[in-house]
Enzyme design. Structure first.
Site, PDB file in Angstrom:
ATOM      1  N   CYS A  96     -64.671  51.600 -11.013  1.00 59.35           N
ATOM      2  CA  CYS A  96     -64.657  52.190 -12.010  1.00 59.35           C
ATOM      3  C   CYS A  96     -64.958  51.062 -13.247  1.00 59.35           C
ATOM      4  CB  CYS A  96     -62.925  52.197 -12.335  1.00 59.35           C
ATOM      5  SG  CYS A  96     -62.384  53.335 -11.140  1.00 59.35           S
TER       6      CYS A  96
ATOM      7  N   CYS B  81     -55.638  51.742 -17.763  1.00 55.29           N
ATOM      8  CA  CYS B  81     -55.194  52.146 -16.535  1.00 55.29           C
ATOM      9  C   CYS B  81     -53.421  52.645 -16.727  1.00 55.29           C
ATOM     10  CB  CYS B  81     -55.186  50.807 -15.424  1.00 55.29           C
ATOM     11  SG  CYS B  81     -54.311  49.395 -15.997  1.00 55.29           S
TER      12      CYS B  81
END
Length: 238
Positions: free
Chosen positions: A211, A234
């Site tokens: 990511c 996140c």
């Protein structure tokens, strides 16, 4: 400030304002000293081992060499990140670095969910592999350090030295809020600190390998995180 209120994070918005007004003219090292004066062993640094983290580790070590650090080992980090952690252990031998892992290892997750959960359900991946293990580990602490800086992104422009951590019900202390990216690197170079070599390849913000991507030279420091998606965080910093 009543230490019981600090201990149980039962502070009102006015309490946080008063604390931050008192700390307003302090530098990062003074804020770290203040924080350990309030919480001592009840304070931990949840560390990402990014550039800011190297500065914060060095400053923390000056105040409390046997400080506790948590690293969320999602089992999806770059090899360079793990190599840096080994370097840090050598340079700062008294630090207590705890590698915390998800309840379900990567192999079991692949069988139960999807081999590329981070692609099909990135929020769920972050929840299972980052948020849940950190929440469990933070239960034994009242406060934690973070390397957040106001310059990093629009969503972080209003961060204070001391913040209500709504996600985990703790107090979050951010000593580097006023630092610029250039100042971070000036400190790293001045003190010859180890750092993640991915920074030399245009990775200003480094998370899990699937990511995280490099960014353009003039790109936002967070642009490489979940590139091409609306996701920018996140969930640790709500």
């Amino acid at each position: 400030m009543d230490k019981d209120k600090l201990r149980y994070a039962i502070l009102s918005p006015d309490d946080y304002k008063k604390i931050n007004d008192q700390l307003a003219n302090l530098d990062a090292l003074d804020v770290i000293r203040w924080a350990y004066g309030q919480w001592d062993e009840d304070l931990v640094y949840a560390c990402s081992f990014g550039a800011e983290a190297m500065v914060l580790i060095d400053l923390i070590y000056r105040v409390k060499p046997k400080a506790s650090l948590l690293f969320i080992d999602t089992e999806l980090h770059f090899a360079e990140t793990y190599e840096l952690i080994d370097e840090v252990k050598v340079r700062y031998p008294e630090l207590n670095i705890e590698m915390i892992k998800p309840a379900q290892n990567r192999e079991k997750q692949v069988k139960a969910e999807d081999e590329k959960l981070w692609e099909v359900k990135p929020d769920l991946c972050c929840k299972e592999r980052k948020l849940a293990p950190l929440e469990k580990s933070l239960q034994q602490y009242s406060a934690w350090f973070s390397g957040l800086r106001r310059e990093q992104s629009a969503t972080r422009q209003h961060i204070q030295f001391v913040n209500a951590d709504k996600r985990f019900g703790k107090v979050k202390v951010c000593p580097l809020i006023h630092w610029t990216w250039d100042e971070v690197w000036m400190y790293i170079n001045l003190h010859n600190l180890p750092y993640n070599k991915l920074h030399d390849r245009r990775y200003p913000s480094i998370g899990c390998a699937p990511c995280t991507a490099p960014v353009a030279e003039d790109g936002d420091s967070r642009a490489g995180r979940w590139a091409g998606r609306s996701k920018t965080e996140c969930g640790l910093h709500q």
